[in-house]
Design a protein around this motif. Structure first.
Motif, PDB file in Angstrom:
ATOM      1  N   THR A 172       2.536  19.203   1.989  1.00 32.59           N
ATOM      2  CA  THR A 172       3.450  19.980   0.996  1.00 32.59           C
ATOM      3  C   THR A 172       4.141  19.140  -0.128  1.00 32.59           C
ATOM      4  N   ALA A 173       4.823  18.072   0.380  1.00 31.19           N
ATOM      5  CA  ALA A 173       5.493  17.195  -0.784  1.00 31.19           C
ATOM      6  C   ALA A 173       4.715  16.474  -1.648  1.00 31.19           C
ATOM      7  N   ILE A 174       3.344  16.095  -1.204  1.00 29.30           N
ATOM      8  CA  ILE A 174       2.667  15.556  -2.211  1.00 29.30           C
ATOM      9  C   ILE A 174       1.880  16.395  -2.957  1.00 29.30           C
ATOM     10  N   ILE A 175       1.624  17.813  -2.587  1.00 26.56           N
ATOM     11  CA  ILE A 175       1.105  18.650  -3.489  1.00 26.56           C
ATOM     12  C   ILE A 175       1.898  19.227  -4.664  1.00 26.56           C
ATOM     13  N   ALA A 176       3.132  19.255  -4.147  1.00 27.01           N
ATOM     14  CA  ALA A 176       4.249  19.632  -5.242  1.00 27.01           C
ATOM     15  C   ALA A 176       4.534  18.651  -5.990  1.00 27.01           C
ATOM     16  N   THR A 177       4.493  17.197  -5.532  1.00 29.81           N
ATOM     17  CA  THR A 177       4.730  16.071  -6.558  1.00 29.81           C
ATOM     18  C   THR A 177       3.476  16.083  -7.526  1.00 29.81           C
ATOM     19  N   ILE A 178       2.447  16.110  -7.087  1.00 27.71           N
ATOM     20  CA  ILE A 178       1.210  16.303  -8.262  1.00 27.71           C
ATOM     21  C   ILE A 178       1.268  17.464  -9.164  1.00 27.71           C
ATOM     22  N   ILE A 179       1.892  18.474  -8.668  1.00 27.80           N
ATOM     23  CA  ILE A 179       1.832  19.737  -9.686  1.00 27.80           C
ATOM     24  C   ILE A 179       3.110  19.501 -10.553  1.00 27.80           C
ATOM     25  N   VAL A 180       4.149  18.711 -10.187  1.00 29.69           N
ATOM     26  CA  VAL A 180       5.293  18.376 -10.944  1.00 29.69           C
ATOM     27  C   VAL A 180       4.817  17.218 -11.878  1.00 29.69           C
ATOM     28  N   PHE A 211       2.559   1.839  12.814  1.00 27.98           N
ATOM     29  CA  PHE A 211       3.283   1.763  11.419  1.00 27.98           C
ATOM     30  C   PHE A 211       3.031   3.095  10.628  1.00 27.98           C
ATOM     31  N   ASP A 212       2.464   3.988  11.309  1.00 32.11           N
ATOM     32  CA  ASP A 212       2.417   5.228  10.425  1.00 32.11           C
ATOM     33  C   ASP A 212       3.730   5.826   9.982  1.00 32.11           C
ATOM     34  N   SER A 213       4.604   5.841  10.630  1.00 30.80           N
ATOM     35  CA  SER A 213       6.030   6.319  10.391  1.00 30.80           C
ATOM     36  C   SER A 213       6.577   5.716   9.120  1.00 30.80           C
ATOM     37  N   TYR A 214       6.344   4.402   8.995  1.00 29.13           N
ATOM     38  CA  TYR A 214       6.999   3.699   7.864  1.00 29.13           C
ATOM     39  C   TYR A 214       6.188   4.032   6.747  1.00 29.13           C
ATOM     40  N   ILE A 215       5.051   4.169   6.818  1.00 31.72           N
ATOM     41  CA  ILE A 215       4.127   4.911   5.682  1.00 31.72           C
ATOM     42  C   ILE A 215       4.656   6.214   5.180  1.00 31.72           C
ATOM     43  N   THR A 216       4.759   6.980   6.327  1.00 35.07           N
ATOM     44  CA  THR A 216       5.273   8.321   5.977  1.00 35.07           C
ATOM     45  C   THR A 216       6.457   8.358   5.044  1.00 35.07           C
ATOM     46  N   ILE A 217       7.587   7.395   5.618  1.00 29.60           N
ATOM     47  CA  ILE A 217       8.750   7.581   4.979  1.00 29.60           C
ATOM     48  C   ILE A 217       8.562   7.044   3.501  1.00 29.60           C
ATOM     49  N   MET A 236       7.377   9.556   1.455  1.00 31.95           N
ATOM     50  CA  MET A 236       8.146  10.798   1.109  1.00 31.95           C
ATOM     51  C   MET A 236       9.374  10.346   0.269  1.00 31.95           C
ATOM     52  N   ILE A 237       9.617   9.066   0.281  1.00 32.82           N
ATOM     53  CA  ILE A 237      10.706   8.673  -0.653  1.00 32.82           C
ATOM     54  C   ILE A 237      10.160   8.603  -1.944  1.00 32.82           C
ATOM     55  N   LEU A 238       8.922   8.289  -2.217  1.00 26.92           N
ATOM     56  CA  LEU A 238       8.228   8.247  -3.431  1.00 26.92           C
ATOM     57  C   LEU A 238       7.959   9.852  -4.086  1.00 26.92           C
ATOM     58  N   CYS A 239       7.535  10.762  -3.140  1.00 27.07           N
ATOM     59  CA  CYS A 239       7.523  11.874  -3.626  1.00 27.07           C
ATOM     60  C   CYS A 239       8.714  12.728  -3.961  1.00 27.07           C
ATOM     61  N   ALA A 240       9.895  12.389  -3.147  1.00 26.49           N
ATOM     62  CA  ALA A 240      11.371  12.704  -3.523  1.00 26.49           C
ATOM     63  C   ALA A 240      11.756  12.386  -4.867  1.00 26.49           C
ATOM     64  N   ILE A 241      11.393  11.094  -5.193  1.00 24.04           N
ATOM     65  CA  ILE A 241      11.878  10.581  -6.477  1.00 24.04           C
ATOM     66  C   ILE A 241      11.253  11.346  -7.474  1.00 24.04           C
ATOM     67  N   SER A 258      10.088  16.641   1.021  1.00 21.51           N
ATOM     68  CA  SER A 258      10.059  15.093   1.295  1.00 21.51           C
ATOM     69  C   SER A 258      11.252  14.860   2.069  1.00 21.51           C
ATOM     70  N   LEU A 259      12.314  15.496   2.340  1.00 22.81           N
ATOM     71  CA  LEU A 259      13.450  15.009   2.819  1.00 22.81           C
ATOM     72  C   LEU A 259      12.910  15.304   4.487  1.00 22.81           C
ATOM     73  N   ALA A 260      12.261  16.482   4.683  1.00 21.48           N
ATOM     74  CA  ALA A 260      11.926  16.718   6.041  1.00 21.48           C
ATOM     75  C   ALA A 260      10.984  16.048   6.454  1.00 21.48           C
ATOM     76  N   GLY A 261      10.029  15.416   5.596  1.00 17.16           N
ATOM     77  CA  GLY A 261       9.140  14.519   5.677  1.00 17.16           C
ATOM     78  C   GLY A 261       9.688  13.191   6.245  1.00 17.16           C
ATOM     79  N   ILE A 262      10.637  12.833   5.646  1.00 18.44           N
ATOM     80  CA  ILE A 262      11.388  11.488   5.943  1.00 18.44           C
ATOM     81  C   ILE A 262      12.104  11.879   7.503  1.00 18.44           C
ATOM     82  N   TRP A 263      12.692  12.626   7.613  1.00 15.66           N
ATOM     83  CA  TRP A 263      13.234  12.902   8.998  1.00 15.66           C
ATOM     84  C   TRP A 263      12.169  13.190   9.852  1.00 15.66           C
TER      85      TRP A 263
END
Length: 134
Positions: free
Chosen positions: A16-24, A65-71, A74-79, A110-115
Motif C-alpha cells: 500500500t505504501a509503495i503504490i501510494a508513493t509511486i502515484i505521488v 534482515f527482512d525487518s530492516y529492509i522493511t523499515i 517504509m522510511i523512504l516511502c514516508a519521506i 508507511s508508519l504502519a509498515g515501520i511498526w
C-alpha cells in the motif's frame, strides 16, 4: 513462516505504501513537467517495484534482515509521501486534493509498515532466543 498474521500485515502495508508513493511521485514528476516516459521516472518507479518485490520475498522467507529492509523502505516511502504532500502545486484543485489524499494514505501506511517491521524483528528475536534456550 512462523507468524502468518504479521507477515500478511507487513506485505499489505508495504505494498500500500509503495503504490501510494509511486502515484505521488508520478504526480510530482508530471507537475514539474518531466515526461513520464523519461529515464529518471522509469528508474524511480522501477526501483520502487523492485523494492516491493524484495520486501514481499524477504517477508515470506522470514530471514534475519527482512525487518530492516522493511523499515528502511517504509522510511523512504514516508519521506516521498510527505514530500509529495507538502509540494503539490495546486492544493485546492481536484488533482491536488487527490494527490494529497493518496500521500496521506501512503504516509500512514508507511508508519504502519515501520511498526510491523519492528514487530517482525521482535518476533524473530524472540523465536531465536527460545531456540537457543532449548
Amino acid at each position: 513462516m512462523k507468524d502468518q498474521a504479521n507477515i500478511k500485515k507487513v506485505i499489505a502495508t508495504s505494498l500500500t505504501a509503495i503504490i501510494a508513493t509511486i502515484i505521488v511521485e508520478i504526480a510530482m514528476y508530471a507537475q514539474m513537467g518531466v515526461a513520464l516516459t523519461s529515464g529518471i521516472v522509469m528508474a524511480r518507479v522501477g526501483m520502487m517495484v523492485v523494492l516491493a518485490i524484495v520486501i514481499v520475498v524477504l517477508a515470506i522467507l522470514d530471514l534475519r534482515f527482512d525487518s530492516y529492509i522493511t523499515i528502511l523502505a517504509m522510511i523512504l516511502c514516508a519521506i516521498g509521501d510527505f514530500g509529495g504532500f507538502s509540494q503539490v502545486a495546486d492544493r485546492t484543485s481536484l488533482v491536488g486534493l487527490l494527490v494529497q489524499l493518496v500521500a496521506i494514505i501512503g504516509f500512514l501506511a508507511s508508519l504502519a509498515g515501520i511498526w510491523y517491521g519492528i514487530m517482525q524483528r521482535k518476533k524473530y528475536a524472540d523465536r531465536k532466543l527460545k531456540e537457543r534456550l532449548k
